[in-house]
Structure formats: structure tokens, C-alpha cells
Write a protein that holds these residues in place. Sequence first.
Motif, PDB file in Angstrom:
ATOM      1  N   PRO A  24       0.770  -1.239   0.000  1.00  0.00           N
ATOM      2  CA  PRO A  24       0.000   0.000   0.000  1.00  0.00           C
ATOM      3  C   PRO A  24       0.806   1.295   0.000  1.00  0.00           C
ATOM      4  N   VAL A  25       2.096   1.247   0.299  1.00  0.00           N
ATOM      5  CA  VAL A  25       2.907   2.470   0.327  1.00  0.00           C
ATOM      6  C   VAL A  25       3.724   2.609  -0.954  1.00  0.00           C
ATOM      7  N   CYS A  26       4.551   1.639  -1.268  1.00  0.00           N
ATOM      8  CA  CYS A  26       5.299   1.660  -2.531  1.00  0.00           C
ATOM      9  C   CYS A  26       4.433   1.078  -3.642  1.00  0.00           C
ATOM     10  N   LEU A  27       3.259   1.638  -3.783  1.00  0.00           N
ATOM     11  CA  LEU A  27       2.264   1.098  -4.699  1.00  0.00           C
ATOM     12  C   LEU A  27       2.617   1.367  -6.147  1.00  0.00           C
ATOM     13  N   SER A  28       1.816   0.815  -7.038  1.00  0.00           N
ATOM     14  CA  SER A  28       2.057   0.882  -8.468  1.00  0.00           C
ATOM     15  C   SER A  28       1.522   2.199  -9.029  1.00  0.00           C
ATOM     16  N   ALA A  29       2.430   3.117  -9.307  1.00  0.00           N
ATOM     17  CA  ALA A  29       2.059   4.439  -9.817  1.00  0.00           C
ATOM     18  C   ALA A  29       3.260   5.042 -10.519  1.00  0.00           C
ATOM     19  N   THR A  30       3.002   5.906 -11.477  1.00  0.00           N
ATOM     20  CA  THR A  30       4.099   6.647 -12.075  1.00  0.00           C
ATOM     21  C   THR A  30       4.612   7.672 -11.066  1.00  0.00           C
ATOM     22  N   HIS A  31       5.768   8.205 -11.349  1.00  0.00           N
ATOM     23  CA  HIS A  31       6.370   9.196 -10.453  1.00  0.00           C
ATOM     24  C   HIS A  31       5.414  10.341 -10.147  1.00  0.00           C
ATOM     25  N   ILE A  32       4.781  10.888 -11.174  1.00  0.00           N
ATOM     26  CA  ILE A  32       3.974  12.084 -10.940  1.00  0.00           C
ATOM     27  C   ILE A  32       2.636  11.736 -10.291  1.00  0.00           C
ATOM     28  N   ALA A  33       2.061  10.592 -10.600  1.00  0.00           N
ATOM     29  CA  ALA A  33       0.841  10.173  -9.913  1.00  0.00           C
ATOM     30  C   ALA A  33       1.139   9.864  -8.448  1.00  0.00           C
TER      31      ALA A  33
END
Length: 536
Positions: A444-453
Motif C-alpha cells: 500500500p505504500v510503494c504502490l504501483s504508480a508513475t512518479h507524478i501520480a
Amino acid sequence: MHSLLYKYICVYGGTSAGVMAAYKAKKLGKSVALIESGRHLGGVTSGGLGFTDYGDKSAIIGLAKDFYHRIGVKYGKTTETYTFEPHVAEVVYNSYITEANVSVLFDYRIISAKIVDKKVESIVVEKSSDSQISTNVVITAKMFIDCSYEGDLMSRANISYTFGRESNSLYNETHNGVQMLSGHQFPDNINPYVIPGNKSSGLLWGISDETLARQGSGDKKIQSFNYRICLTNNKTNRIDIAKPDNYNPHHFQLLIRLIEKLKPKSIRGFVIQSPMPNQKTDINNYGPFSTDAIAMNYEYPDGSYETRKTIVKQHEDYTKGFLYFVGHDPQVPQHLRDEMLSWGYPKDEYKDNNHWTHQLYIRESRRMSGQYLMTERNAMGKDLVSDGIAMASYTMDSHNAQRVVVNGMVKNEGNVESPVPHPYPVSYGSVVPKSSECHNVLVPVCLSATHIAYGSIRMEYTFMELGEASAVAAVMALEANTSVQEVDTKLKKLVVSFGYNEVLDETVLDIQVVHEFDHKLKAQHSFIVGTDRQFG
């Protein structure tokens, strides 16, 4: 000789997300072990971030809202309170653990994971302060939730991840990659050389000789870390800021050139100084040269524990050196020195760490390459997910990532502050790995998202919501004897359901939280467009 610990759910990382995940899982009837590499719970929220960063306060729901309500109670209030002292936050986080009777293993960090049939069967943790085989502990669990800021369990479970900045073209974004913009930027004509105008004299400390890459191009640079600094001007509770280890006044010559250019009337010209209760402050980065240690963290995401320890120490020395320099160096105008000297470390905070915070602000490290990737399009409301488990509302925010020379002048690169139009849901798919990789880990913290998202999602209240939801999903998977990925198909009914309406000219998002294991818990919230605290 290894000690053995058996639990249904292992939560790794005593961050704000980790506390809520452990509490929720235990309240739902499962045995839980919470592993924390340090000696304190709450991460940066109990580590100095007392002036809560949020975009739209109405997006704060569930246990996150309960946390801020409990903070309010500590100050004799009946409503949520978003400004608080570090020790008060820690007391509240500890209260969740006590109430749920969660087993916490302090001063332990992961060194390996045993994987069988795409499931983590167990992990081995060592003492952070004194690693010896004789004190290692093997933790066996059915489900694992990685709530660390670094994603160390995730990486040892062989779950794919990335770090740095994607190019804008990769996911059809506009604010990712290299961004040379005007925020927290040097004014023109600040000379970068030790002897002004003399290139052969070399660059001032902190300036890179790297050529600036194309706007929007990707790289592995990391937005800067800093400390959210708790100081006080209460003379009876104040400890003077002493000269720190490895102090070097040459590190702050760019600040002198900035002061000469801008002539600030107050130290607020180069730091954010947010007031907190009892004559304390939450100090954050502000302007082109401040508490952000730009470009000192590139090796952090994949660094060894020793490498990270060195980086953390460098940040501490830089930050304490910055405070000492402003208060004592004769190059600093007297009125700024006098103002700085009125502040000091609080005697009643961080008593076991020489009154200095235990948590560096890790704004961003690894990011999982999960089942679903959150992008700028989600933050801007262009792509809406149907399996949302938490709300984000903060501006798309990135602090500077490098300091370079452009046209003979020093410039910062990487700062982005782009508002989102309204709160938006964070996908369950972004906290679970790809099914081809691992079946019993949530991130839940290092979740799957681009840098800007990620820059929008990474607020502490959203982490608490994601931690809580991950615990619910873990319990659901256990009850159904299924993988964390298969829970996804039931989430709209069992965890969170969303509906969208247009009311007048404002976007309103109604959310009804329906937890399968909290049958009587039903709440309606309306999220109105709004912007509020935007510091990050």
C-alpha cells in the motif's frame, strides 16, 4: 539460532499505513505481527510532519479520519485536528496497537524471503542495531503487507518495481520526467561558480556538472528528501542548535548568494515555518535553497542498509548544518541570525534521539509494477477506476531532483505542483502485484504508480486508508482461501463502491464504504472540489 514467529498476517513497516493495517487486521480477528526497523511507530507523521498535508480534507476517511479525531481529543477538541506535535501523534499510533493487542517487533529489518509457488511463506528479519545470526527471527505468515517507505519486503519477494521518473511519452503524461519550471527556483543571474564568473574555480557545493536533459525525458533521479523539523521558541523548553557533525559552511554559499539577491526580511524567505501547538513549528522546504537535500538520495531506493544509513546521516548533517549556519555564520545578516537563534530543539520531543526526529522524509523510493498502474490520467479524472479502496486529493507534487547550470546560471530541476480537479479513487490493483509474480503480498505504500501520480497519492492520510483497505483485502483473501488478485473482482461490492454525479458546476464524489467484516459500518461522504494545504 533463529527464533520463530507464526501469524496469519505479517505487516512490515511501522509507518502510518503499517499501524492501520495491523490494527485493522487484528480487529478483524486475525493474528498479526508488525515489524518495524526502528524504535517508533507512525513514520513521518510522528516524525515531524505535524502540519498535515492534504488537498481536500473531505477525502480523509476511515481510520485516517479516526486518527485525526483522536489527535483532536488529545488537545481537548471534539473534531478532527490536523496540526499536532510529534509525540502526540506517536501516543495516538501506539494507542491503536495497545487496543488491538498487536505484537510489534521493534528494531528488526528484513534480510530474506522464502517463496514457494508464488507465495511468500516466511521472511527472515535481523536486528537493525546489531545484526547477528543468533538474534534473527523467522516470521511465517499466510499474508504479508509491505507498508515500508522503501518496499524492502516487496523487493525480496521478487516483485517487480521501478524508481525514478518515467518519460512523459511512456504513459501519455505531461508532468513526468525532467521538469525545468519556475517553482522553488533560483532567480536569474545567480552565479554557480566558487569565484563568480570564473568557471575554472569549480562549481559551488550541491551543483551538478551534468547537462540538463530534454524536458519530459525519463531518468532514475529521485525527488529530494528532507526532514520535517520540529523546533520551539519556548525558552524553557528549548535546546540551542549546536554545530553538528561534519559541519561545512561551504555547503551553504549558494544560500548567501540567494540572500544577497532577494534580501529576505525573515527566515520565512527560505523555509516554510508552520505553527504547531505549544510554541512549536513544523519546518519544511521553501524556495530554491532550503532544507531539501537535492540530489543526495539517488542511491537510496536500491541501496544496502549501510548505504542508506550513510545517506540518512548525510541528510541529518546537512539539515542541522543549515540551521546552524543561518544562526551563526557572519555572512548571514544579523536580523536573520537573531531570528534563527530564537528557535531550538524541543526538550519534550524525541527524547531517546537527542531531540532530533527519527524519520527522514522519504518522499518516494521504489514503486511496484503492479496489476494496475496509477498515472496522471487518474489524478486528473480522465481515467476512473472501479475498484477504488482509498482517496487521493493532493496536488501532483514533486520536489526538485537536481541542481544544474543553465546558460551560466544555477537552476533547480524537478519541482512540479499541479493541482488535481477533485478527489479521486486509488485502485486496488495498484497495491497488488501481478498474478504472475506473487499471490499473498500487498503493497500500500510503494504502490504501483508513475512518479507524478505517486506525487499526488503519497500523502500520509492516503497511506493510512490504503493500509486499512489492504488489511481488509488480506482478511478477505484468507477467508476465501484465494489470492490477493482474486479479491479484486469482489471489491466493488465488498470493500468500497463509488458513484459520480455532477452538481451545479462542481464535481462531487459520493463514496459508500461497505466492509464485509464491518457489517454495521456504513458512511456517506461528499467530496467537493477544493484545495487546501499544499506543501508536501
